[in-house]
Design an enzyme around this catalytic site. Structure first.
Site, PDB file in Angstrom:
ATOM      1  N   ASN A  31       0.650  -1.188   0.014  1.00  0.00           N
ATOM      2  CA  ASN A  31       0.236   0.142   0.000  1.00  0.00           C
ATOM      3  C   ASN A  31       0.824   1.333   0.213  1.00  0.00           C
ATOM      4  N   SER A  33       2.679   2.532   2.073  1.00  0.00           N
ATOM      5  CA  SER A  33       2.637   3.358   3.216  1.00  0.00           C
ATOM      6  C   SER A  33       4.315   3.606   3.728  1.00  0.00           C
ATOM      7  N   ASP A  73      -4.505  -2.499   0.901  1.00  0.00           N
ATOM      8  CA  ASP A  73      -4.255  -2.385   2.354  1.00  0.00           C
ATOM      9  C   ASP A  73      -4.706  -3.581   3.016  1.00  0.00           C
ATOM     10  N   THR A 143      10.191 -10.390  15.209  1.00  0.00           N
ATOM     11  CA  THR A 143      11.601  -9.523  15.625  1.00  0.00           C
ATOM     12  C   THR A 143      12.129 -10.322  16.804  1.00  0.00           C
ATOM     13  N   SER A 178       8.776  -2.110  23.131  1.00  0.00           N
ATOM     14  CA  SER A 178       8.067  -0.772  22.180  1.00  0.00           C
ATOM     15  C   SER A 178       6.606  -1.069  21.691  1.00  0.00           C
ATOM     16  N   TYR A 180       5.625  -0.953  18.884  1.00  0.00           N
ATOM     17  CA  TYR A 180       5.888  -1.785  17.693  1.00  0.00           C
ATOM     18  C   TYR A 180       6.389  -3.262  17.856  1.00  0.00           C
ATOM     19  N   HIS A 181       7.342  -3.129  18.861  1.00  0.00           N
ATOM     20  CA  HIS A 181       7.630  -4.737  19.142  1.00  0.00           C
ATOM     21  C   HIS A 181       6.771  -5.517  19.737  1.00  0.00           C
ATOM     22  N   LYS A 184       4.602  -7.171  17.276  1.00  0.00           N
ATOM     23  CA  LYS A 184       4.931  -8.750  16.937  1.00  0.00           C
ATOM     24  C   LYS A 184       4.426  -9.483  17.858  1.00  0.00           C
ATOM     25  N   GLN A 207      13.585 -11.816  13.795  1.00  0.00           N
ATOM     26  CA  GLN A 207      14.782 -11.321  13.146  1.00  0.00           C
ATOM     27  C   GLN A 207      15.590 -10.247  13.785  1.00  0.00           C
ATOM     28  N   ASN A 239      22.911   0.925   9.709  1.00  0.00           N
ATOM     29  CA  ASN A 239      22.630   2.043   8.606  1.00  0.00           C
ATOM     30  C   ASN A 239      22.560   3.384   8.623  1.00  0.00           C
ATOM     31  N   THR A 252      26.137   8.227  16.743  1.00  0.00           N
ATOM     32  CA  THR A 252      25.413   8.546  18.012  1.00  0.00           C
ATOM     33  C   THR A 252      24.981   7.124  18.780  1.00  0.00           C
TER      34      THR A 252
HETATM   35  P1  NAD Z   1       9.604  -1.874   5.194  1.00  0.00           P
HETATM   36  O1  NAD Z   1       8.544  -0.675   5.860  1.00  0.00           O
HETATM   37  O2  NAD Z   1      10.422  -1.305   3.946  1.00  0.00           O
HETATM   38  O3  NAD Z   1       8.443  -2.802   4.415  1.00  0.00           O
HETATM   39  C1  NAD Z   1       7.226  -3.129   4.698  1.00  0.00           C
HETATM   40  C2  NAD Z   1       6.328  -3.100   3.587  1.00  0.00           C
HETATM   41  O4  NAD Z   1       4.984  -3.370   3.701  1.00  0.00           O
HETATM   42  C3  NAD Z   1       6.387  -1.375   3.114  1.00  0.00           C
HETATM   43  O5  NAD Z   1       6.523  -1.324   1.619  1.00  0.00           O
HETATM   44  C4  NAD Z   1       4.928  -0.939   3.079  1.00  0.00           C
HETATM   45  O6  NAD Z   1       4.516  -0.047   2.317  1.00  0.00           O
HETATM   46  C5  NAD Z   1       4.089  -2.252   3.277  1.00  0.00           C
HETATM   47  N1  NAD Z   1       3.004  -2.274   3.964  1.00  0.00           N
HETATM   48  C6  NAD Z   1       3.203  -2.024   5.504  1.00  0.00           C
HETATM   49  N2  NAD Z   1       1.551  -2.226   5.903  1.00  0.00           N
HETATM   50  C7  NAD Z   1       0.736  -2.422   4.871  1.00  0.00           C
HETATM   51  C8  NAD Z   1      -0.546  -2.858   4.725  1.00  0.00           C
HETATM   52  N3  NAD Z   1      -1.360  -2.780   5.764  1.00  0.00           N
HETATM   53  N4  NAD Z   1      -0.911  -3.394   3.508  1.00  0.00           N
HETATM   54  C9  NAD Z   1       0.092  -3.298   2.562  1.00  0.00           C
HETATM   55  N5  NAD Z   1       1.096  -2.980   2.802  1.00  0.00           N
HETATM   56  C10 NAD Z   1       1.747  -2.853   3.724  1.00  0.00           C
HETATM   57  O7  NAD Z   1       9.866  -2.644   6.389  1.00  0.00           O
HETATM   58  P2  NAD Z   1      11.292  -3.859   6.266  1.00  0.00           P
HETATM   59  O8  NAD Z   1      12.533  -3.113   6.785  1.00  0.00           O
HETATM   60  O9  NAD Z   1      11.479  -4.109   4.876  1.00  0.00           O
HETATM   61  O10 NAD Z   1      10.919  -4.914   7.150  1.00  0.00           O
HETATM   62  C11 NAD Z   1      10.054  -5.888   6.622  1.00  0.00           C
HETATM   63  C12 NAD Z   1       9.470  -6.831   7.985  1.00  0.00           C
HETATM   64  O11 NAD Z   1      10.599  -7.003   8.664  1.00  0.00           O
HETATM   65  C13 NAD Z   1       8.573  -5.941   8.764  1.00  0.00           C
HETATM   66  O12 NAD Z   1       7.494  -6.680   9.274  1.00  0.00           O
HETATM   67  C14 NAD Z   1       9.542  -5.823  10.066  1.00  0.00           C
HETATM   68  O13 NAD Z   1       8.970  -5.577  11.314  1.00  0.00           O
HETATM   69  C15 NAD Z   1      10.323  -6.758   9.790  1.00  0.00           C
HETATM   70  N6  NAD Z   1      11.840  -6.737  10.724  1.00  0.00           N
HETATM   71  C16 NAD Z   1      12.649  -5.907   9.746  1.00  0.00           C
HETATM   72  C17 NAD Z   1      13.876  -5.529  10.424  1.00  0.00           C
HETATM   73  C18 NAD Z   1      14.919  -4.571   9.704  1.00  0.00           C
HETATM   74  O14 NAD Z   1      15.855  -4.461  10.427  1.00  0.00           O
HETATM   75  N7  NAD Z   1      14.533  -4.068   8.545  1.00  0.00           N
HETATM   76  C19 NAD Z   1      14.463  -6.288  11.269  1.00  0.00           C
HETATM   77  C20 NAD Z   1      13.349  -7.336  11.880  1.00  0.00           C
HETATM   78  C21 NAD Z   1      12.232  -7.695  11.379  1.00  0.00           C
HETATM   79  N1  USQ Z   2      20.740   3.040  18.648  1.00  0.00           N
HETATM   80  C1  USQ Z   2      21.771   3.671  18.924  1.00  0.00           C
HETATM   81  N2  USQ Z   2      22.073   4.876  18.232  1.00  0.00           N
HETATM   82  C2  USQ Z   2      21.308   5.026  17.238  1.00  0.00           C
HETATM   83  C3  USQ Z   2      20.206   4.300  16.880  1.00  0.00           C
HETATM   84  C4  USQ Z   2      19.903   3.211  17.515  1.00  0.00           C
HETATM   85  O1  USQ Z   2      22.365   3.491  19.856  1.00  0.00           O
HETATM   86  O2  USQ Z   2      21.603   6.111  16.409  1.00  0.00           O
HETATM   87  C5  USQ Z   2      20.457   1.549  19.417  1.00  0.00           C
HETATM   88  C6  USQ Z   2      19.084   1.648  19.912  1.00  0.00           C
HETATM   89  O3  USQ Z   2      18.939   2.151  21.193  1.00  0.00           O
HETATM   90  C7  USQ Z   2      18.941   0.043  19.988  1.00  0.00           C
HETATM   91  C8  USQ Z   2      19.663  -0.494  18.905  1.00  0.00           C
HETATM   92  O4  USQ Z   2      20.632   0.569  18.471  1.00  0.00           O
HETATM   93  O5  USQ Z   2      19.254  -0.464  21.318  1.00  0.00           O
HETATM   94  C9  USQ Z   2      18.999  -0.805  17.995  1.00  0.00           C
HETATM   95  O6  USQ Z   2      18.200   0.116  17.378  1.00  0.00           O
HETATM   96  P1  USQ Z   2      17.503   0.019  15.788  1.00  0.00           P
HETATM   97  O7  USQ Z   2      16.800   1.355  15.701  1.00  0.00           O
HETATM   98  O8  USQ Z   2      18.639  -0.196  14.836  1.00  0.00           O
HETATM   99  O9  USQ Z   2      16.407  -1.150  16.022  1.00  0.00           O
HETATM  100  P2  USQ Z   2      15.141  -1.263  16.427  1.00  0.00           P
HETATM  101  O10 USQ Z   2      14.383  -0.138  17.041  1.00  0.00           O
HETATM  102  O11 USQ Z   2      15.215  -2.395  17.666  1.00  0.00           O
HETATM  103  O12 USQ Z   2      14.280  -1.965  15.201  1.00  0.00           O
HETATM  104  C10 USQ Z   2      14.941  -2.513  14.038  1.00  0.00           C
HETATM  105  C11 USQ Z   2      13.843  -2.665  13.021  1.00  0.00           C
HETATM  106  C12 USQ Z   2      12.860  -3.330  13.308  1.00  0.00           C
HETATM  107  C13 USQ Z   2      13.237  -4.778  13.820  1.00  0.00           C
HETATM  108  C14 USQ Z   2      14.416  -4.718  14.960  1.00  0.00           C
HETATM  109  C15 USQ Z   2      14.878  -6.007  14.930  1.00  0.00           C
HETATM  110  O13 USQ Z   2      13.643  -1.249  12.555  1.00  0.00           O
HETATM  111  O14 USQ Z   2      11.812  -3.471  12.205  1.00  0.00           O
HETATM  112  O15 USQ Z   2      12.003  -5.541  14.314  1.00  0.00           O
HETATM  113  O16 USQ Z   2      15.348  -3.790  14.421  1.00  0.00           O
HETATM  114  S1  USQ Z   2      15.334  -6.196  17.004  1.00  0.00           S
HETATM  115  O17 USQ Z   2      16.107  -4.928  17.202  1.00  0.00           O
HETATM  116  O18 USQ Z   2      16.230  -7.332  17.034  1.00  0.00           O
HETATM  117  O19 USQ Z   2      14.261  -6.320  17.611  1.00  0.00           O
END
Ligand code: NAD
Ligand code: USQ
Length: 386
Positions: A31, A33, A73, A143, A178, A180-181, A184, A207, A239, A252
């Site tokens: 979608n 988003s 969506d 996650t 959080s 968010y977490h 999940k 993950q 990143n 940071t």
């Molecule tokens: P992302 O936001 O880039 O990808 C999610 C995609 O789903 C987006 O393109 C968004 O537009 C789409 N989307 C969201 N809600 C929707 C809905 N209701 N209907 C249709 N489309 C929708 O995120 P990502 O970093 O690629 O992560 C993918 C998944 O992996 C997520 O569930 C995230 O929580 C999980 N995850 C990510 C990380 C990470 O470090 N990136 C780590 C652990 C888990």
């Molecule tokens: N952190 C810093 N400095 C920064 C940014 C982050 O110290 O500038 C720290 C945060 O406090 C945290 C850790 O780095 O302790 C990870 O932060 P993050 O923003 O990289 O990760 P998080 O918020 O946990 O979320 C990310 C993804 C999420 C996924 C999760 C996996 O955005 O989609 O679910 O990583 S995990 O962390 O294993 O739950």
């Protein structure tokens, strides 16, 4: 296999599509988003990305295979049913969620949006699967943060609980930090129940934090690039540190910087998801994989980015800042991650090599990061009453 990628336009969804397109019949849902939320948050992907129809067209031309796109969506049950009923997937890779902890901690509106988007989209998918394709494998992205940072070792999903001389296998307790977490965690409980009572099958992927700009063997075609965010909501820590290094901004670490997480490069994430879909569970089975390569502390990550950045001629330094989150900064962290290794996952184990690739990929786009430099400093506080 017929594979539906829910969230095909995302950071992980797009490289997954590229990696599977040659060998499988793909459809994608999104979608858009993620694009909208990054824009509304006043930022942009550091690496320019093509719009979704355009990147799909380029991929279809290269592979000579069509990819069905559904734009909509997944929390809308009728739409979800239409997609699943029409495409009849054998696997659904479910990535379509709001992935950001800071976004969900900003205020009530964003917390509620995150939880409704994530929990209801997954629930609509479970209902549609049960009605239309009960043999389909749901490969769902959860996650590692669901577990939190307990003082005991973290198994993969289940552990033996004993009480008053009796024991049973129970799901390992969750302790998210959080909204968010926590969304999940709710997904996990819903999926486990759907497998138990309806006989669906699912792999729930816990993950770790993903980092990187590219996957193995990615073609050098600009339209195929995946997004790379660095803002406080949608950039993950490695990143973000690489983006900071490229524009000469101090890295940071939050607080003491001794907090630990499991990390994996983007290419390993795609490899692991592929292994999981090639080795499905049985009907009625709910299984959990802890998906990460190595555990590092934030200070170790910062030191690596500093070392690699300076070796590439940048001027990188580290300046810890007050932690905007509420999280343990010094703690034990011993999660298991054997299931994927048993299926053949060989972790890259090359943190600094990956960081070098990221920085090299970002240098040509330094001006795009510089333009949004202000977004690298966190403003959202976990204690917010906004
Ligand atoms: P992302 O936001 O880039 O990808 C999610 C995609 O789903 C987006 O393109 C968004 O537009 C789409 N989307 C969201 N809600 C929707 C809905 N209701 N209907 C249709 N489309 C929708 O995120 P990502 O970093 O690629 O992560 C993918 C998944 O992996 C997520 O569930 C995230 O929580 C999980 N995850 C990510 C990380 C990470 O470090 N990136 C780590 C652990 C888990
Ligand atoms: N952190 C810093 N400095 C920064 C940014 C982050 O110290 O500038 C720290 C945060 O406090 C945290 C850790 O780095 O302790 C990870 O932060 P993050 O923003 O990289 O990760 P998080 O918020 O946990 O979320 C990310 C993804 C999420 C996924 C999760 C996996 O955005 O989609 O679910 O990583 S995990 O962390 O294993 O739950």
């Amino acid at each position: 296999m017929r594979i539906l990628i829910a969230g095909i336009d995302g950071y992980l969804g797009w490289p997954l599509a590229m990696s599977l397109a040659n060998e499988h019949v793909l459809a994608g849902v999104d979608n858009l988003s993620r694009r909208r939320l990054v824009h509304e948050g006043g930022s942009q992907s550091a690496i320019p990305i093509a719009d979704l129809p355009q990147r799909l067209q380029v991929l279809e031309t290269i592979t000579n295979r069509p990819i069905q796109l559904y734009q909509g969506d997944l929390t809308e049950h009728e739409f979800t049913k239409q997609v699943i009923g029409e495409f009849r997937p054998e696997v659904i890779v479910y990535l379509a969620e709001i992935p950001s902890a800071p976004f969900s901690m900003k205020n009530a509106k964003q917390a509620m949006f995150t939880q409704s988007n994530n929990v209801l989209g997954t629930l609509a998918t479970l209902f549609a699967m049960n009605e239309l394709c009960p043999d389909c494998h749901l490969l769902k992205l959860g996650t590692m943060g669901e577990y939190g940072t307990p003082k005991v070792d973290i198994p993969e999903g289940f552990f033996e609980l004993s009480f008053r001389g009796k024991s049973d296998w129970m799901m390992f307790p969750r302790k998210a930090g959080s909204w968010y977490h926590q969304s999940k965690v709710h997904d996990t409980h819903n999926i486990e129940m759907a497998c138990r009572i309806w006989g669906l099958k699912s792999t729930d992927i816990m993950q770790g934090v993903v980092y990187g700009t590219r996957i193995a063997n990615q073609l050098s075609i600009d339209e195929l690039n995946t997004r790379f965010d660095f803002d406080e909501c949608f950039g993950t820590v490695i990143n973000r540190f690489c983006a900071q290094a490229v524009i000469g901004m101090p890295l940071t670490p939050f607080g003491k910087g001794e907090q630990k997480r499991g990390f994996l490069p983007l290419k390993d994430s795609i490899r692991c998801l592929t292994l999981a879909l090639e080795n499905p569970p049985d009907r009625g089975e709910y299984r959990t994989f802890n998906q990460f390569d190595q555990v590092y502390s934030i200070n170790e990550i910062a030191a690596s980015v500093e070392r690699v950045g300076n070796s590439l001629g940048l001027s990188v330094c580290i300046q810890p800042i007050d932690n905007p989150r509420i999280e343990e900064e010094v703690h034990e962290y011993r999660p298991d991650n054997t299931a994927l290794r048993e299926l053949g996952y060989c972790p890259s184990d090359n943190l600094e090599g990956e960081i070098k690739t990221i920085i090299e990929d970002l240098i040509p786009h330094a001006a795009r990061i510089e333009e949004y430099r202000h977004n690298l400093m966190p403003k959202i506080r976990w204690q917010s009453i906004d």
